[in-house]
Design a protein around this motif. Structure first.
Motif, PDB file in Angstrom:
ATOM      1  N   GLU A 197      53.821  79.280   2.085  1.00 59.50           N
ATOM      2  CA  GLU A 197      54.373  80.617   1.856  1.00 59.50           C
ATOM      3  C   GLU A 197      54.738  81.303   3.172  1.00 59.50           C
ATOM      4  O   GLU A 197      55.752  82.006   3.256  1.00 59.50           O
ATOM      5  CB  GLU A 197      53.369  81.452   1.058  1.00 59.50           C
ATOM      6  CG  GLU A 197      53.239  80.984  -0.388  1.00 59.50           C
ATOM      7  CD  GLU A 197      52.124  81.679  -1.155  1.00 59.50           C
ATOM      8  OE1 GLU A 197      52.005  81.431  -2.361  1.00 59.50           O
ATOM      9  OE2 GLU A 197      51.369  82.464  -0.528  1.00 59.50           O
ATOM     10  N   ASP A 219      55.108  88.313  -2.953  1.00 60.34           N
ATOM     11  CA  ASP A 219      54.450  87.291  -3.773  1.00 60.34           C
ATOM     12  C   ASP A 219      53.284  86.650  -3.029  1.00 60.34           C
ATOM     13  O   ASP A 219      52.270  86.279  -3.639  1.00 60.34           O
ATOM     14  CB  ASP A 219      55.461  86.214  -4.179  1.00 60.34           C
ATOM     15  CG  ASP A 219      56.470  86.708  -5.206  1.00 60.34           C
ATOM     16  OD1 ASP A 219      56.312  87.844  -5.693  1.00 60.34           O
ATOM     17  OD2 ASP A 219      57.425  85.964  -5.511  1.00 60.34           O
ATOM     18  N   HIS A 220      53.412  86.515  -1.729  1.00 54.70           N
ATOM     19  CA  HIS A 220      52.352  85.932  -0.912  1.00 54.70           C
ATOM     20  C   HIS A 220      51.097  86.796  -0.968  1.00 54.70           C
ATOM     21  O   HIS A 220      49.979  86.292  -1.184  1.00 54.70           O
ATOM     22  CB  HIS A 220      52.856  85.801   0.525  1.00 54.70           C
ATOM     23  CG  HIS A 220      51.819  85.368   1.512  1.00 54.70           C
ATOM     24  ND1 HIS A 220      51.246  84.118   1.491  1.00 54.70           N
ATOM     25  CD2 HIS A 220      51.259  86.031   2.574  1.00 54.70           C
ATOM     26  CE1 HIS A 220      50.372  84.018   2.486  1.00 54.70           C
ATOM     27  NE2 HIS A 220      50.365  85.164   3.146  1.00 54.70           N
ATOM     28  N   GLY A 223      49.894  87.145  -4.755  1.00 51.26           N
ATOM     29  CA  GLY A 223      49.443  85.877  -5.309  1.00 51.26           C
ATOM     30  C   GLY A 223      48.016  85.560  -4.912  1.00 51.26           C
ATOM     31  O   GLY A 223      47.199  85.152  -5.749  1.00 51.26           O
ATOM     32  N   TYR A 224      47.683  85.755  -3.642  1.00 51.97           N
ATOM     33  CA  TYR A 224      46.323  85.489  -3.183  1.00 51.97           C
ATOM     34  C   TYR A 224      45.354  86.503  -3.779  1.00 51.97           C
ATOM     35  O   TYR A 224      44.253  86.144  -4.212  1.00 51.97           O
ATOM     36  CB  TYR A 224      46.263  85.540  -1.659  1.00 51.97           C
ATOM     37  CG  TYR A 224      44.893  85.203  -1.105  1.00 51.97           C
ATOM     38  CD1 TYR A 224      44.474  83.886  -1.016  1.00 51.97           C
ATOM     39  CD2 TYR A 224      44.032  86.205  -0.680  1.00 51.97           C
ATOM     40  CE1 TYR A 224      43.212  83.569  -0.520  1.00 51.97           C
ATOM     41  CE2 TYR A 224      42.772  85.902  -0.182  1.00 51.97           C
ATOM     42  CZ  TYR A 224      42.361  84.586  -0.103  1.00 51.97           C
ATOM     43  OH  TYR A 224      41.106  84.287   0.382  1.00 51.97           O
ATOM     44  N   ASP A 226      45.616  88.140  -6.592  1.00 48.73           N
ATOM     45  CA  ASP A 226      45.404  87.811  -8.001  1.00 48.73           C
ATOM     46  C   ASP A 226      44.488  86.599  -8.146  1.00 48.73           C
ATOM     47  O   ASP A 226      43.641  86.545  -9.050  1.00 48.73           O
ATOM     48  CB  ASP A 226      46.736  87.533  -8.701  1.00 48.73           C
ATOM     49  CG  ASP A 226      47.577  88.795  -8.900  1.00 48.73           C
ATOM     50  OD1 ASP A 226      47.012  89.901  -8.770  1.00 48.73           O
ATOM     51  OD2 ASP A 226      48.786  88.669  -9.166  1.00 48.73           O
ATOM     52  N   GLN A 227      44.646  85.625  -7.266  1.00 47.24           N
ATOM     53  CA  GLN A 227      43.823  84.424  -7.328  1.00 47.24           C
ATOM     54  C   GLN A 227      42.338  84.736  -7.148  1.00 47.24           C
ATOM     55  O   GLN A 227      41.494  84.169  -7.839  1.00 47.24           O
ATOM     56  CB  GLN A 227      44.260  83.420  -6.260  1.00 47.24           C
ATOM     57  CG  GLN A 227      43.428  82.143  -6.230  1.00 47.24           C
ATOM     58  CD  GLN A 227      43.807  81.228  -5.075  1.00 47.24           C
ATOM     59  OE1 GLN A 227      44.582  81.601  -4.208  1.00 47.24           O
ATOM     60  NE2 GLN A 227      43.254  80.029  -5.074  1.00 47.24           N
TER      61      GLN A 227
END
Length: 244
Positions: A197, A219-220, A223-224, A226-227
């Motif tokens: 990413e 998104d980077h 995304g993390y 949310d993970q």
């Protein structure tokens, strides 16, 4: 001795406190790395990291070598907005993680868009991504490079307020990012994704694609986040300090 992963923050807090209360003033020289490390019970690398942050903020200047002109000298004291930013560094550990993430999105998407438009030299950011390819890195080492990558983008933007704010939030960001990494089932796979990413962000900037650069960094970050928060009862409501 302070935990090495957090030791630089204790050094930074000590120095910031001395600047804010007037113990340290312009023209004063900081003790040498060895002496300061011994006084605070931390490693010399932690002292270097804290001084580097103060240098980014424009409060100290460093000179290599030996003799009376070597080391770090105070060149400014925090006043007005800078004082507020330094207090932000001290207070940020109490902020909700969700608020920190939202603030990152505002700052870093702006940075990505600006970089795609202005096309500055991103050699230092590229070198950091390449350094993250080392498979022998621990989670803490990888994430320290990760945070430096994001700060390097802010620095490349040339916006001193954005850079100072990112520096002020650095410890809070590192807190939730590191705590989340401990809960990731497959860290090597996550590390590979994060590296990819990062390269995608740099590629979009190099292509002068403002929309893609903005999307990639958004998104980077999300995304993390949310993970590492998926499935939690109080989604995103923990503070940075509680995530440690």
């Amino acid at each position: 001795m302070a935990d090495e992963q957090r030791a630089w923050e204790s050094v930074l807090s000590h120095l910031e406190g001395a600047l804010l209360d007037g113990t340290l003033r312009p023209g004063d020289r900081l003790p040498g790395e060895r002496a300061l490390a011994a006084d605070l019970g931390v490693g010399r690398s932690s002292v270097r990291e804290a001084i580097r942050v103060l240098e980014v903020l424009g409060l100290v200047r460093t000179a290599s070598g030996s003799g009376p002109t070597a080391g770090a000298i105070i060149v400014a004291v925090p006043g007005g907005g800078m004082s507020a930013l330094m207090r932000l560094q001290l207070a940020a550990s109490g902020f909700p993680v969700a608020d920190i993430v939202d603030t990152r999105l505002v700052l870093e998407t702006h940075v990505a868009q600006h970089l795609a438009r202005s096309q500055p030299d991103l050699a230092s950011s590229t070198a950091l991504v390449e350094a993250m390819d080392d498979s022998s890195l621990t989670e803490a080492e990888f994430l320290a490079l990760d945070q430096q990558f994001h700060l390097s983008l802010a620095e490349a933007s040339g916006n001193q307020v954005v850079t100072a704010t990112m520096a002020g939030l650095r410890s809070a960001i590192e807190s939730y990012v590191t705590a989340g990494a401990h809960a990731v089932d497959d860290w090597p796979a996550t590390a590979r994704r994060l590296r990819d990413e990062h390269r995608g962000i740099l590629a979009a900037i190099a292509a002068a694609d403002e929309a893609e650069a903005t999307r990639a960094i958004r998104d980077h970050i999300t995304g993390y986040y949310d993970q590492i928060t998926i499935g939690k009862d109080q989604h995103g409501q923990a503070t940075a300090a509680e995530s440690r």
